[in-house]
Motif scaffolding. Structure first.
Motif, PDB file in Angstrom:
ATOM      1  N   SER A 111      13.146  17.263  24.992  1.00 53.24           N
ATOM      2  CA  SER A 111      12.201  17.070  26.086  1.00 53.24           C
ATOM      3  C   SER A 111      12.895  16.458  27.293  1.00 53.24           C
ATOM      4  O   SER A 111      12.645  16.861  28.440  1.00 53.24           O
ATOM      5  CB  SER A 111      11.025  16.190  25.638  1.00 53.24           C
ATOM      6  OG  SER A 111      11.483  14.923  25.185  1.00 53.24           O
ATOM      7  N   ALA A 112      13.798  15.514  27.048  1.00 51.59           N
ATOM      8  CA  ALA A 112      14.568  14.937  28.152  1.00 51.59           C
ATOM      9  C   ALA A 112      15.516  15.968  28.751  1.00 51.59           C
ATOM     10  O   ALA A 112      15.711  16.037  29.967  1.00 51.59           O
ATOM     11  CB  ALA A 112      15.339  13.712  27.667  1.00 51.59           C
ATOM     12  N   ALA A 127      14.979  19.137  28.899  1.00 46.64           N
ATOM     13  CA  ALA A 127      14.160  20.053  29.697  1.00 46.64           C
ATOM     14  C   ALA A 127      13.826  19.459  31.057  1.00 46.64           C
ATOM     15  O   ALA A 127      13.639  20.198  32.038  1.00 46.64           O
ATOM     16  CB  ALA A 127      12.881  20.393  28.935  1.00 46.64           C
ATOM     17  N   ARG A 128      13.744  18.136  31.149  1.00 46.89           N
ATOM     18  CA  ARG A 128      13.471  17.463  32.425  1.00 46.89           C
ATOM     19  C   ARG A 128      14.705  17.412  33.315  1.00 46.89           C
ATOM     20  O   ARG A 128      14.612  17.079  34.492  1.00 46.89           O
ATOM     21  CB  ARG A 128      12.985  16.031  32.190  1.00 46.89           C
ATOM     22  CG  ARG A 128      11.624  15.918  31.540  1.00 46.89           C
ATOM     23  CD  ARG A 128      11.107  14.483  31.668  1.00 46.89           C
ATOM     24  NE  ARG A 128      12.035  13.506  31.082  1.00 46.89           N
ATOM     25  CZ  ARG A 128      11.940  13.055  29.832  1.00 46.89           C
ATOM     26  NH1 ARG A 128      10.983  13.522  29.017  1.00 46.89           N
ATOM     27  NH2 ARG A 128      12.792  12.148  29.378  1.00 46.89           N
ATOM     28  N   GLY A 129      15.877  17.665  32.740  1.00 54.78           N
ATOM     29  CA  GLY A 129      17.100  17.606  33.520  1.00 54.78           C
ATOM     30  C   GLY A 129      17.892  16.335  33.354  1.00 54.78           C
ATOM     31  O   GLY A 129      18.843  16.088  34.109  1.00 54.78           O
ATOM     32  N   ASP A 130      17.557  15.511  32.345  1.00 51.39           N
ATOM     33  CA  ASP A 130      18.221  14.220  32.177  1.00 51.39           C
ATOM     34  C   ASP A 130      19.714  14.342  31.880  1.00 51.39           C
ATOM     35  O   ASP A 130      20.470  13.398  32.134  1.00 51.39           O
ATOM     36  CB  ASP A 130      17.559  13.436  31.042  1.00 51.39           C
ATOM     37  CG  ASP A 130      16.177  12.920  31.418  1.00 51.39           C
ATOM     38  OD1 ASP A 130      15.661  13.336  32.482  1.00 51.39           O
ATOM     39  OD2 ASP A 130      15.609  12.113  30.650  1.00 51.39           O
ATOM     40  N   ASP A 186      21.654  17.012  32.950  1.00 58.33           N
ATOM     41  CA  ASP A 186      22.295  17.971  33.866  1.00 58.33           C
ATOM     42  C   ASP A 186      23.626  17.452  34.391  1.00 58.33           C
ATOM     43  O   ASP A 186      24.582  18.221  34.563  1.00 58.33           O
ATOM     44  CB  ASP A 186      21.369  18.272  35.044  1.00 58.33           C
ATOM     45  CG  ASP A 186      20.243  19.231  34.681  1.00 58.33           C
ATOM     46  OD1 ASP A 186      20.081  19.553  33.486  1.00 58.33           O
ATOM     47  OD2 ASP A 186      19.512  19.654  35.605  1.00 58.33           O
ATOM     48  N   ASP A 229      10.664  23.146  25.060  1.00 56.58           N
ATOM     49  CA  ASP A 229      11.665  22.294  25.694  1.00 56.58           C
ATOM     50  C   ASP A 229      13.074  22.861  25.498  1.00 56.58           C
ATOM     51  O   ASP A 229      13.903  22.810  26.413  1.00 56.58           O
ATOM     52  CB  ASP A 229      11.603  20.879  25.122  1.00 56.58           C
ATOM     53  CG  ASP A 229      10.375  20.121  25.599  1.00 56.58           C
ATOM     54  OD1 ASP A 229       9.882  20.423  26.705  1.00 56.58           O
ATOM     55  OD2 ASP A 229       9.910  19.233  24.857  1.00 56.58           O
ATOM     56  N   SER A 257      13.492  25.734  27.921  1.00 53.03           N
ATOM     57  CA  SER A 257      13.638  25.227  29.289  1.00 53.03           C
ATOM     58  C   SER A 257      15.012  24.608  29.499  1.00 53.03           C
ATOM     59  O   SER A 257      15.647  24.823  30.539  1.00 53.03           O
ATOM     60  CB  SER A 257      12.550  24.186  29.586  1.00 53.03           C
ATOM     61  OG  SER A 257      11.271  24.772  29.580  1.00 53.03           O
ATOM     62  N   ALA A 258      15.481  23.830  28.508  1.00 55.08           N
ATOM     63  CA  ALA A 258      16.791  23.205  28.619  1.00 55.08           C
ATOM     64  C   ALA A 258      17.899  24.258  28.621  1.00 55.08           C
ATOM     65  O   ALA A 258      18.874  24.147  29.377  1.00 55.08           O
ATOM     66  CB  ALA A 258      16.992  22.224  27.462  1.00 55.08           C
ATOM     67  N   ARG A 290      18.171  25.699  31.977  1.00 50.15           N
ATOM     68  CA  ARG A 290      18.832  24.764  32.885  1.00 50.15           C
ATOM     69  C   ARG A 290      20.347  24.863  32.714  1.00 50.15           C
ATOM     70  O   ARG A 290      21.088  24.919  33.703  1.00 50.15           O
ATOM     71  CB  ARG A 290      18.379  23.331  32.625  1.00 50.15           C
ATOM     72  CG  ARG A 290      16.926  23.038  32.890  1.00 50.15           C
ATOM     73  CD  ARG A 290      16.648  21.543  32.803  1.00 50.15           C
ATOM     74  NE  ARG A 290      17.158  20.881  33.985  1.00 50.15           N
ATOM     75  CZ  ARG A 290      16.426  20.643  35.080  1.00 50.15           C
ATOM     76  NH1 ARG A 290      15.153  21.000  35.122  1.00 50.15           N
ATOM     77  NH2 ARG A 290      16.968  20.034  36.117  1.00 50.15           N
TER      78      ARG A 290
END
Length: 260
Positions: free
Chosen positions: A40-41, A43-46, A48, A93, A96-97, A100
């Motif tokens: 989940s993190a 997927a948020r971009g944590d 990247d 997630d 999504s990740a 990214r």
């Protein structure tokens, strides 16, 4: 490079590393996330920033090398043994990740190829179809699997092919023939990023013979063709997998030398 430090350090490719002078193609497994981190993190971009640093380091080190670098990201995600192993709840997630990471790879190292690698079979208690984690063909360049002579062990041609065409309770590929058919169905080339005997189960030269036949019959760079294969010649688990220079599967090792 199966941890966060390895993702950016890339020790085997450095000036004192094993592959410092390697000019051919190379498959590099870099993991994804580590303990204490989450999809989940991701997927948020944590993560990247770390993934960007990894890709930039790869691109810099690989400059001038004629071979292709294949990036095996989040390999064997459908297992239970890595920090990036998924549950059914992680599916959105994870996808999504993955997207990214793909965007970063295209931006910072477009010459590389991104490899999607489920474990050849999903443990039965996972409760999901690994195909639902596939992000789409536009986000992947190659589909690969690990494939060892175990679970089930094959000592005859019939046993090899019974497994080769097998699927799990969800209809997802388990055997190598079923996996290459999936790669063909999504329009991508196939690879076997790790494979070999497992001497804890036995010493079966027939496994080497059938893998060689499979590789030769399916070789190519097109959809559903075998782009590359890598023998897992690593002396771990009581040298269950090693074929050279020492082995616990001498018949399989001899057959490998004869065929390759």
């Amino acid at each position: 490079m199966d941890n966060n430090a390895g993702q950016t350090a890339l020790w085997p490719l450095q000036s004192d590393g094993q592959y410092r002078d390697w000019m051919g193609d190379l498959d590099l497994a870099i993991g994804a996330i580590d303990r204490g981190e989450s999809w989940s993190a991701a997927a948020r971009g944590d993560y990247d920033e770390r993934w960007t640093a990894s890709l930039q380091a790869m691109a810099d080190i690989w400059t001038g090398r004629p071979g292709t670098l294949y990036i095996r990201f989040a390999h064997e995600f459908n297992g239970t043994w890595y920090p990036w192993s998924v549950t059914a709840a992680d599916r959105d997630d994870f996808i999504s990740a993955w997207k990214r990471f793909r965007a970063l790879q295209i931006q910072y190292f477009p010459a590389a190829r991104l490899v999607f690698t489920p474990n050849s079979e999903t443990p039965g208690d996972r409760g999901f179809d690994w195909r639902t984690f596939f992000p789409g063909s536009q986000y992947v360049d190659v589909i690969s699997i690990p494939y060892f002579n175990a679970w089930p062990y094959a000592s005859t041609v019939d046993e090899f092919w019974d497994r080769a065409v097998s699927v799990d309770a969800y209809g997802a590929p388990r055997g190598i023939q079923a996996h290459i058919q999936f790669a063909r169905s999504v329009g991508l080339p196939f690879a076997v990023s790790e494979w070999g005997p497992n001497a804890r189960f036995g010493d079966a030269p027939v496994f080497m013979e059938q893998m060689n036949q499979f590789f030769r019959e399916n070789a190519g760079a097109g959809p559903g063709q075998l782009l590359y294969e890598i023998l897992f010649n690593v002396p771990i688990d009581g040298n269950a997998f090693g074929l050279m220079p020492s082995t616990n599967a001498p018949l399989a090792a001899e057959r490998y030398r004869e065929l390759w």
